[in-house]
Design a protein around this motif. Structure first.
Motif, PDB file in Angstrom:
ATOM      1  N   LEU A 150       0.879  -1.161   0.000  1.00 31.80           N
ATOM      2  CA  LEU A 150       0.000   0.000   0.000  1.00 31.80           C
ATOM      3  C   LEU A 150       0.918   1.212   0.000  1.00 31.80           C
ATOM      4  CD1 LEU A 150      -2.862   1.176   0.107  1.00 31.80           C
ATOM      5  CD2 LEU A 150      -2.643   1.252   2.603  1.00 31.80           C
ATOM      6  N   PRO A 151       1.010   1.936  -1.131  1.00 32.60           N
ATOM      7  CA  PRO A 151       1.901   3.102  -1.212  1.00 32.60           C
ATOM      8  C   PRO A 151       1.258   4.312  -0.532  1.00 32.60           C
ATOM      9  CG  PRO A 151       0.787   2.752  -3.310  1.00 32.60           C
ATOM     10  CD  PRO A 151       0.332   1.646  -2.399  1.00 32.60           C
ATOM     11  N   VAL A 152       1.647   4.578   0.699  1.00 29.69           N
ATOM     12  CA  VAL A 152       1.022   5.645   1.491  1.00 29.69           C
ATOM     13  C   VAL A 152       1.506   7.022   1.037  1.00 29.69           C
ATOM     14  CG1 VAL A 152       0.718   6.573   3.820  1.00 29.69           C
ATOM     15  CG2 VAL A 152       0.760   4.087   3.460  1.00 29.69           C
ATOM     16  N   LYS A 153       2.800   7.163   0.812  1.00 27.13           N
ATOM     17  CA  LYS A 153       3.359   8.444   0.372  1.00 27.13           C
ATOM     18  C   LYS A 153       4.188   8.195  -0.884  1.00 27.13           C
ATOM     19  CE  LYS A 153       3.419  10.542   4.973  1.00 27.13           C
ATOM     20  NZ  LYS A 153       4.248  11.166   6.034  1.00 27.13           N
ATOM     21  N   VAL A 228       6.965  -4.772  11.607  1.00 25.68           N
ATOM     22  CA  VAL A 228       8.249  -4.181  11.966  1.00 25.68           C
ATOM     23  C   VAL A 228       8.484  -2.988  11.045  1.00 25.68           C
ATOM     24  CG1 VAL A 228       9.539  -5.729  10.419  1.00 25.68           C
ATOM     25  CG2 VAL A 228      10.719  -4.661  12.345  1.00 25.68           C
ATOM     26  N   ILE A 229       9.035  -1.918  11.609  1.00 29.77           N
ATOM     27  CA  ILE A 229       9.344  -0.708  10.839  1.00 29.77           C
ATOM     28  C   ILE A 229      10.809  -0.735  10.449  1.00 29.77           C
ATOM     29  CG2 ILE A 229       9.328   1.802  10.815  1.00 29.77           C
ATOM     30  CD1 ILE A 229       6.559   0.590  11.069  1.00 29.77           C
ATOM     31  N   SER A 230      11.079  -0.442   9.186  1.00 25.55           N
ATOM     32  CA  SER A 230      12.452  -0.479   8.695  1.00 25.55           C
ATOM     33  C   SER A 230      12.700   0.668   7.730  1.00 25.55           C
ATOM     34  CB  SER A 230      12.714  -1.814   7.982  1.00 25.55           C
ATOM     35  OG  SER A 230      14.030  -1.881   7.482  1.00 25.55           O
ATOM     36  N   ASP A 231      13.903   1.216   7.791  1.00 20.40           N
ATOM     37  CA  ASP A 231      14.308   2.256   6.846  1.00 20.40           C
ATOM     38  C   ASP A 231      15.030   1.593   5.678  1.00 20.40           C
ATOM     39  OD1 ASP A 231      16.021   4.279   5.524  1.00 20.40           O
ATOM     40  OD2 ASP A 231      15.272   5.615   7.080  1.00 20.40           O
ATOM     41  N   LYS A 236      10.581   4.822   4.586  1.00 21.47           N
ATOM     42  CA  LYS A 236      10.086   4.233   5.835  1.00 21.47           C
ATOM     43  C   LYS A 236       9.029   3.180   5.499  1.00 21.47           C
ATOM     44  CE  LYS A 236      11.041   8.373   8.581  1.00 21.47           C
ATOM     45  NZ  LYS A 236      10.453   9.469   9.398  1.00 21.47           N
ATOM     46  N   CYS A 237       9.410   1.935   5.771  1.00 22.38           N
ATOM     47  CA  CYS A 237       8.570   0.804   5.359  1.00 22.38           C
ATOM     48  C   CYS A 237       8.072   0.038   6.578  1.00 22.38           C
ATOM     49  CB  CYS A 237       9.365  -0.123   4.452  1.00 22.38           C
ATOM     50  SG  CYS A 237       8.445  -1.525   3.842  1.00 22.38           S
ATOM     51  N   ALA A 238       6.788  -0.310   6.564  1.00 20.21           N
ATOM     52  CA  ALA A 238       6.200  -1.177   7.585  1.00 20.21           C
ATOM     53  C   ALA A 238       5.957  -2.541   6.953  1.00 20.21           C
ATOM     54  CB  ALA A 238       4.898  -0.591   8.106  1.00 20.21           C
ATOM     55  N   TYR A 239       6.662  -3.553   7.429  1.00 22.01           N
ATOM     56  CA  TYR A 239       6.486  -4.917   6.937  1.00 22.01           C
ATOM     57  C   TYR A 239       5.499  -5.657   7.844  1.00 22.01           C
ATOM     58  CZ  TYR A 239      10.673  -4.368   4.026  1.00 22.01           C
ATOM     59  OH  TYR A 239      11.596  -3.946   3.094  1.00 22.01           O
ATOM     60  N   ILE A 240       4.433  -6.168   7.269  1.00 22.98           N
ATOM     61  CA  ILE A 240       3.505  -7.019   8.025  1.00 22.98           C
ATOM     62  C   ILE A 240       4.107  -8.418   8.084  1.00 22.98           C
ATOM     63  CG2 ILE A 240       1.196  -8.012   8.114  1.00 22.98           C
ATOM     64  CD1 ILE A 240       0.183  -5.532   6.650  1.00 22.98           C
ATOM     65  N   HIS A 264      -1.140   4.718  13.153  1.00 21.51           N
ATOM     66  CA  HIS A 264      -0.227   4.850  14.291  1.00 21.51           C
ATOM     67  C   HIS A 264       1.240   5.048  13.924  1.00 21.51           C
ATOM     68  CE1 HIS A 264      -3.761   3.005  16.267  1.00 21.51           C
ATOM     69  NE2 HIS A 264      -3.324   3.615  17.352  1.00 21.51           N
ATOM     70  N   GLU A 265       1.597   4.849  12.672  1.00 16.62           N
ATOM     71  CA  GLU A 265       3.006   4.941  12.294  1.00 16.62           C
ATOM     72  C   GLU A 265       3.215   5.978  11.190  1.00 16.62           C
ATOM     73  OE1 GLU A 265       5.230   3.419  13.942  1.00 16.62           O
ATOM     74  OE2 GLU A 265       4.204   1.746  14.922  1.00 16.62           O
ATOM     75  N   LYS A 266       4.362   6.661  11.237  1.00 15.54           N
ATOM     76  CA  LYS A 266       4.733   7.593  10.177  1.00 15.54           C
ATOM     77  C   LYS A 266       5.569   6.828   9.146  1.00 15.54           C
ATOM     78  CE  LYS A 266       4.670  11.689  13.153  1.00 15.54           C
ATOM     79  NZ  LYS A 266       5.467  12.827  13.704  1.00 15.54           N
ATOM     80  N   ILE A 267       4.879   6.305   8.139  1.00 12.54           N
ATOM     81  CA  ILE A 267       5.540   5.454   7.166  1.00 12.54           C
ATOM     82  C   ILE A 267       5.220   5.912   5.742  1.00 12.54           C
ATOM     83  CG2 ILE A 267       5.932   3.363   8.517  1.00 12.54           C
ATOM     84  CD1 ILE A 267       2.817   3.672   6.447  1.00 12.54           C
TER      85      ILE A 267
END
Length: 329
Positions: A150-153, A228-231, A236-240, A264-267
């Motif tokens: 899901l491309p948020v930004k 998990v959040i990873s750069d 800024k990527c959130a991996y499910i 909840h996350e700035k990703i």
């Protein structure tokens, strides 16, 4: 030359040897430094509480290292088997011309793990080791793991600051997609099509698997998910890593995981990597040519006598495999 290879369980390795292993990892992978705590944590986050390690030592110095992470899998819905995931491997740069170091470590692990009733080794090799595993160690390439996003930004993802207005549009798109799927899954909530080969998941497994603080595990009623959040190179990527409703993957549990992360996350992007065996409409499958890197799923049987019984391993449709099984990001 005084070179030898020995197999250890995780708790059998001394602190002094772990220090050498960490030093070897960090020399081999300068852009991805690790720690002793991280390596031990990864090796013990399975139902066995340990992994198997081949360590190659020359003149009292560790020059090579390879790990097999054992896990229970369910075959055809009722047979519980043990499979080993190959990973955490290095050979010091100055020894890489000797192609038999890795081969000898692998063969030592193969013999030892076969005696421990492990049926097969699984692996997702990087581009450097892929040809070696396929041609030299005779792993079979079955399929490549898929990417769902899901491309948020989107401007941040494309790294085009002049098109920053696209971030607003993609965030609005994400918001409407999440809202629509929340409504839809109250009416229609597809469940996973269970694979012939899937890792055994229960509360004890999840607690061990995600004990590291970098993972965020959330419970909402009957739904549980972990991410998990990873750069990734400034993105800024959130991996499910896992999602489920009463222990079963559903569209509703995936939607709730995406919604929670979005709020909840700035990703910049939300991602699931692996097989996704449910009908869902919240994540977009990335076409092969646009995937950031290829993640080939491979395997090899440890005993030729098992080749007929487990011949269905060759079929990609028989597998459920994702970052839950092995974090290969």
């Amino acid at each position: 030359m005084n070179r030898k290879i020995k197999i250890y369980k995780t708790n059998e390795i001394s602190d002094k040897m772990w220090d050498q292993i960490v030093k070897g990892f960090n020399a081999s992978f300068e852009n991805h430094p690790t720690t002793k705590e991280r390596l031990i944590g990864d090796a013990t986050s399975n139902p066995f509480g340990y992994s198997y390690h081949a360590i190659c030592v020359e003149n009292d110095s560790v020059i090579g290292f390879n790990t097999i992470f054992p896990n229970y899998y369910i075959h055809n819905g009722n047979e519980k088997i043990t499979l080993g995931l190959s990973g955490s491997t290095f050979v010091l740069k100055e020894y890489r011309k000797d192609i038999f170091i890795l081969y000898d470590m692998y063969m030592a692990l193969k013999k030892h793990c076969a005696d421990e009733n492990i049926i097969a080794f699984l692996g997702v090799p990087n581009s450097n080791s892929y040809q070696y595993l396929i041609k030299f160690v005779h792993f079979k390439d079955i399929f490549c793991l898929d990417y769902y996003i899901l491309p948020v930004k989107i401007s941040n993802i494309l790294k085009v600051r002049k098109l920053s207005f696209l971030n607003i549009l993609s965030e609005l798109f994400s918001l409407f997609l999440i809202a629509g799927n929340k409504l839809l899954t109250h009416i229609y909530n597809p469940k996973e099509n269970k694979a012939n080969y899937r890792i055994e998941i229960n509360d004890a497994f999840l607690e061990k698997r995600f004990k590291d603080k970098r993972y965020k595990s959330i419970s909402k009623g009957d739904i549980k998910f972990t991410y998990v959040i990873s750069d990734e190179n400034g993105i800024k990527c959130a991996y499910i890593m896992h999602f489920g409703e009463n222990g079963i993957k559903t569209s509703k549990s995936l939607t709730l995981a995406v919604s929670y992360i979005f709020r909840h996350e700035k990703i910049d992007i939300i991602m699931f990597v692996g097989t996704l065996r449910i009908n869902q409409s919240i994540l977009i499958k990335v076409p092969n040519k646009f995937q950031p890197k290829k993640l080939p799923f491979t395997y090899t049987l440890l005993n030729a006598d098992h080749s007929e019984k487990y011949s269905d391993m060759d079929n990609k449709n028989n597998w459920d495999f994702s970052l839950l099984n092995l974090d290969v990001r």
